[in-house]
Design an enzyme around this catalytic site. Sequence first.
Site, PDB file in Angstrom:
ATOM      1  N   CYS A 113       0.758  -1.084  -0.059  1.00  0.00           N
ATOM      2  CA  CYS A 113      -0.113  -0.090   0.086  1.00  0.00           C
ATOM      3  C   CYS A 113       0.699   1.229   0.068  1.00  0.00           C
ATOM      4  O   CYS A 113       0.356   2.360  -0.128  1.00  0.00           O
ATOM      5  CB  CYS A 113      -0.989  -0.038   1.176  1.00  0.00           C
ATOM      6  SG  CYS A 113      -2.142  -1.265   1.251  1.00  0.00           S
ATOM      7  N   HIS A 236      -3.248   6.892   2.596  1.00  0.00           N
ATOM      8  CA  HIS A 236      -3.718   5.665   2.318  1.00  0.00           C
ATOM      9  C   HIS A 236      -5.126   5.199   2.820  1.00  0.00           C
ATOM     10  O   HIS A 236      -5.079   5.602   3.903  1.00  0.00           O
ATOM     11  CB  HIS A 236      -2.762   4.609   2.591  1.00  0.00           C
ATOM     12  CG  HIS A 236      -3.229   3.112   2.259  1.00  0.00           C
ATOM     13  ND1 HIS A 236      -3.664   2.595   1.256  1.00  0.00           N
ATOM     14  CD2 HIS A 236      -3.191   1.785   3.185  1.00  0.00           C
ATOM     15  CE1 HIS A 236      -4.056   1.638   1.490  1.00  0.00           C
ATOM     16  NE2 HIS A 236      -3.773   1.023   2.480  1.00  0.00           N
ATOM     17  N   ASN A 266     -10.454  -0.225   0.888  1.00  0.00           N
ATOM     18  CA  ASN A 266      -8.918  -0.204   0.622  1.00  0.00           C
ATOM     19  C   ASN A 266      -8.493  -0.742  -0.739  1.00  0.00           C
ATOM     20  O   ASN A 266      -8.919  -2.229  -0.764  1.00  0.00           O
ATOM     21  CB  ASN A 266      -8.337  -0.994   1.908  1.00  0.00           C
ATOM     22  CG  ASN A 266      -6.823  -1.056   2.077  1.00  0.00           C
ATOM     23  OD1 ASN A 266      -6.343  -0.536   0.691  1.00  0.00           O
ATOM     24  ND2 ASN A 266      -6.440  -1.228   3.051  1.00  0.00           N
TER      25      ASN A 266
HETATM   26  O1  UT7 Z   1      -3.719  -1.196   3.913  1.00  0.00           O
HETATM   27  C1  UT7 Z   1      -3.063  -1.352   5.139  1.00  0.00           C
HETATM   28  C2  UT7 Z   1      -3.639  -2.821   5.660  1.00  0.00           C
HETATM   29  N1  UT7 Z   1      -4.714  -2.900   6.334  1.00  0.00           N
HETATM   30  C3  UT7 Z   1      -4.981  -2.016   7.583  1.00  0.00           C
HETATM   31  O2  UT7 Z   1      -4.349  -1.028   7.695  1.00  0.00           O
HETATM   32  C4  UT7 Z   1      -6.218  -2.651   8.611  1.00  0.00           C
HETATM   33  C5  UT7 Z   1      -5.763  -2.101   9.955  1.00  0.00           C
HETATM   34  N2  UT7 Z   1      -6.506  -2.802  10.872  1.00  0.00           N
HETATM   35  C6  UT7 Z   1      -7.794  -2.275  10.911  1.00  0.00           C
HETATM   36  O3  UT7 Z   1      -8.516  -1.814  10.324  1.00  0.00           O
HETATM   37  C7  UT7 Z   1      -8.694  -3.079  12.010  1.00  0.00           C
HETATM   38  O4  UT7 Z   1      -7.725  -3.775  12.901  1.00  0.00           O
HETATM   39  C8  UT7 Z   1      -9.839  -3.931  11.719  1.00  0.00           C
HETATM   40  C9  UT7 Z   1     -10.950  -3.084  10.900  1.00  0.00           C
HETATM   41  C10 UT7 Z   1      -9.164  -5.006  10.762  1.00  0.00           C
HETATM   42  C11 UT7 Z   1     -10.308  -4.392  13.095  1.00  0.00           C
HETATM   43  O5  UT7 Z   1     -10.977  -3.459  13.961  1.00  0.00           O
HETATM   44  P1  UT7 Z   1     -10.635  -3.672  15.434  1.00  0.00           P
HETATM   45  O6  UT7 Z   1     -11.505  -2.440  16.030  1.00  0.00           O
HETATM   46  O7  UT7 Z   1      -9.193  -3.222  15.452  1.00  0.00           O
HETATM   47  O8  UT7 Z   1     -11.339  -4.814  15.761  1.00  0.00           O
HETATM   48  P2  UT7 Z   1     -10.425  -5.994  16.650  1.00  0.00           P
HETATM   49  O9  UT7 Z   1      -9.300  -6.526  15.753  1.00  0.00           O
HETATM   50  O10 UT7 Z   1      -9.885  -5.477  18.035  1.00  0.00           O
HETATM   51  O11 UT7 Z   1     -11.533  -6.837  17.093  1.00  0.00           O
HETATM   52  C12 UT7 Z   1     -12.750  -6.706  17.915  1.00  0.00           C
HETATM   53  C13 UT7 Z   1     -13.775  -7.692  17.875  1.00  0.00           C
HETATM   54  C14 UT7 Z   1     -13.315  -8.935  17.837  1.00  0.00           C
HETATM   55  O12 UT7 Z   1     -14.064 -10.003  18.371  1.00  0.00           O
HETATM   56  P3  UT7 Z   1     -13.554 -10.333  19.869  1.00  0.00           P
HETATM   57  O13 UT7 Z   1     -12.246 -10.956  19.594  1.00  0.00           O
HETATM   58  O14 UT7 Z   1     -13.298  -9.152  20.687  1.00  0.00           O
HETATM   59  O15 UT7 Z   1     -14.650 -11.286  20.270  1.00  0.00           O
HETATM   60  C15 UT7 Z   1     -13.158  -9.561  16.103  1.00  0.00           C
HETATM   61  O16 UT7 Z   1     -13.301 -10.910  16.098  1.00  0.00           O
HETATM   62  O17 UT7 Z   1     -14.357  -7.712  16.570  1.00  0.00           O
HETATM   63  C16 UT7 Z   1     -14.455  -8.869  15.708  1.00  0.00           C
HETATM   64  N3  UT7 Z   1     -14.390  -8.560  14.443  1.00  0.00           N
HETATM   65  C17 UT7 Z   1     -15.847  -8.360  13.743  1.00  0.00           C
HETATM   66  N4  UT7 Z   1     -17.093  -8.410  14.238  1.00  0.00           N
HETATM   67  C18 UT7 Z   1     -17.955  -8.150  13.191  1.00  0.00           C
HETATM   68  C19 UT7 Z   1     -13.467  -8.621  13.594  1.00  0.00           C
HETATM   69  N5  UT7 Z   1     -13.871  -8.315  12.237  1.00  0.00           N
HETATM   70  C20 UT7 Z   1     -15.347  -8.219  12.403  1.00  0.00           C
HETATM   71  C21 UT7 Z   1     -16.243  -8.161  11.365  1.00  0.00           C
HETATM   72  N6  UT7 Z   1     -17.471  -7.926  11.927  1.00  0.00           N
HETATM   73  N7  UT7 Z   1     -16.208  -7.879  10.193  1.00  0.00           N
END
Ligand code: UT7
Length: 311
Positions: A113, A236, A266
């Site tokens: 990216c 980005h 993205n």
């Molecule tokens: O191009 C560069 C690459 N990409 C990025 O820069 C992305 C970077 N990361 C992110 O944008 C975020 O970390 C995510 C959007 C991927 C995740 O968001 P978050 O607020 O950091 O969530 P989390 O990983 O802390 O997860 C919170 C909860 C988890 O459940 P538990 O473990 O607390 O029970 C996840 O399993 O949200 C859950 N979760 C979802 N729930 C509903 C993860 N994905 C989803 C989903 N729908 N799609």
Amino acid sequence: MRAGILGVGHYVPEQVMTNHAFEETLETSNEWILARTGIRERRIAGEDTDTSDLAAHASIEAIEHAGIGVEDIDMILVATGTADYDGFPSVACLVQEKIKARQVPALDVSAACAGFTYAMVVAKQFIETGTYRHVLVIGAEKVSKKLDWTDRNTAILFGDGAGAIIMGPVSEDKGILSFDLGADGTGAEQLFIKDYLRMNGREVYKFAVRQMPKSIHQVVEKAGLNLSEIDLFIPHQANSRIIEEAANKLGVTKDRFSMTLDRYANTCAATIPLSLKEEINSGRLKSGDVVVMVGFGAGLTWGSVAMIWGK
Ligand code: UT7
């Protein structure tokens, strides 16, 4: 001599996929995706469309916008992580053939990216040494073909699209002022494509929020400017919360940051040129404006470019 941007083009596939489409197949919701990422919908390319097709469409628009002919292109660089072929040939060679460019050097730049900013800096070297006059620089991705559609951690985040620019010499008071590129290979396992895209979202998030403001500070300082003098930041587009946290850290209001991920999600190496074209089309970006582009992604890599807009 200063390298700058002479023309910009972009292209996204017609098919729109909203967050609601995931509600049928994954344990997720439109509300969760919108609140945690800022994404509403993304574009998905059909089976007969690959990365080089998206790239070629965007290139043709960029060539027209620059007011040059395809025969004027001296080099083709494509930033991509989702090439048509695994390995070779490069997308750049396919684009050369598709737009009927001359038999000029063509290569892909692999910096995920951050790839578009890396490719811009590569082009800058050839232009400022007088080696080449017009370099076609593209960011293009068909990420959808590398997604595991059963993984809610990644499937919801990405989309397909392309952006392209023509770089060439510009007047002394315009063009690229400074750049900041870097990589940290210790983070290679955090985000990769091996058959499918895999990501440790939390780690990449932390990296982005740390590195993006750092790289912006570096590039602005190298340009001899203050943050207050930057008219527009084009970051980005991975997650609106990342952009908001970076803006907070910098003490800059978020309205000075371009935001297009609500519509396109993205698109990896394509997000920056896609956003750039949208800002031109909306009339927000004007000649003489100071722009900072900043990318970050797998590698881990990052790259920033500061420039004065215009020819
Ligand atoms: O191009 C560069 C690459 N990409 C990025 O820069 C992305 C970077 N990361 C992110 O944008 C975020 O970390 C995510 C959007 C991927 C995740 O968001 P978050 O607020 O950091 O969530 P989390 O990983 O802390 O997860 C919170 C909860 C988890 O459940 P538990 O473990 O607390 O029970 C996840 O399993 O949200 C859950 N979760 C979802 N729930 C509903 C993860 N994905 C989803 C989903 N729908 N799609």
